[in-house]
Design an enzyme around this catalytic site. Sequence first.
Site: not given
Length: 408
Positions: A180, A202, A326
Site C-alpha cells: 500500500q 495494481h 481480501c
Amino acid sequence: MPGEIYFDNNATTRVAPDVFEAMRPYFTEHYGNPSSIHRFGSQVGQKIAEARAQVAALIGAADPVEVIFTSCGTEGDNAAIRGVLEARPDKRHIVTTQVEHPAVLGLCQHLEKKGYRVTWLGVDPNGMLDLDELRGSLSDDTALVSIMAANNETGVIFPIDKIGAIVKARGIPFHVDAVQTAGRVPLDMRALPVDLLTISAHKFHGPKGVGALYVRRGIPFPPFIIGGHQERNRRAGTENVTGIVGMGKAAEIALAQLADDSERIGRLRDRFEESLLRSCPECRVNGQRQNRLPNTSNVSFRYLEGESILVLLDQNGICASTGSACTAGSSEPSHVLRAMGVPAEWLQGTVRFSLGRFNTEKEVDDVNQTLPSIVQRLQGLSALGKLASQEQPRGSRGREAKSIGARG
Ligand code: PLP
C-alpha cells in the site's frame, strides 16, 4: 459504470492511460519470448530490463537485479517469508504484527501450525506498534521479522526505519510488505534498513497480476519457483511481459508524480474527513492522524453495519469497502480494528474510503453530500442507531436527521 465515484483505491486502482498504451504493443506486435535468442524475442527482454530499472527507481534500489517480478503482492509476501525461512532452517521463530494483510497473516498462521513460534505484536488504539515490545521479542532463534510499511485498512504508517534499525542490530532479516506504500509515500531502499520488500502494480495505477519482490544483494535467498532461468533462476516461468511493461511505466509515472499526487490526494482526504466529521456526529476516524497514508480514511459509524452503508453508497454510484478486499465476504469484524481495541459499538459500522490520483474535489463534495443522509437513514432504521442519535446533546443534530429518523 458511467458516473461512478471510485473511493476504493486500496482495493485496486484504475490503470493509467499511459500505462495501458505502453502495454498495448506487447500484446500485438512485440509478442516474442524474452528468453529467445532471436532479436524479435530478445528486444522484449530489453524492455523487461527497462521495466526492472523503472521499478528499482521507484523504491530507490541500488541495483535493478535486486528486483524480482512476481505475479502479485501475495506471491511476493509468501516468497519473501518462505525464502528466508528456507535459507535459515535452524531458526524457528518469526515476528510479525496482528494487523498484517492476510498474505502475511494467513501464511504466519499456517507456519505456526507447522511448528514455527510466531510473536504477534499488538498495536495501540492509534494503530501504532510498541518498539520496546518488538525489541523484547527478538531472540537468537528469530529467523525473520515481517512488518508492513502501511496498513491497508487504516493507512497507519509504521516507522520502518526505526523498526529496521532494531531488527538489523540483531542481525535478523527484515521483510516489509509495502504493497500500500509504493507510489504513495517515498521509499528509498538505499537508506532503509530493510532486506526484502514487496510491492504490487495494481495499487499504483499499474495492471493486476504483477508485482515485485526486492531482495537486497547478499541476502541468502533460494529460488522460489523452480524451472527455467528467468529472473536469474529465482522465479522461473515465462514472464508476464505486458504486466511487467505496465508495472514499469506505472512506477515511472508514480515516481514522477509522487510529491504532487500525495499532496493533492491528502488535501482531498482531509476535506472529506473534516466535512464528514462535521455532518455526522456519530462517526469517528480510526488510526492516527499523523503518519497515515494520504489517501486512506477508515471511518466507523456507531451502531451501524458497514455493509448496509456500502450497499446504499453503491446505489448512489459510490464505491468504498468495509476493510480489505481480501477479507470481503467474511462477517468477522476487522482484525485490524480489533487489535486497535475499537469498541464493539463502532466495530461493525466501519467503511474504508481510499482515494487516488483520478479523484476530484467535486467527487469528494458529492460523497460528503450523500453520505450523511445515508447514515441518518440507517440510524433511523436501527434501534441502536436511534438510541445513539437520542444520546446526542440537544441541538447537535439538524432538522433533517429528525425528519428522516421519523420516516424509519
Ligand atoms: N499486502 C497488502 C498490505 C495489501 O493491501 C495487499 C492487497 O490488498 C496485498 C498484500 C496483496 O496484494 P495482491 O492483491 O497484489 O496480491
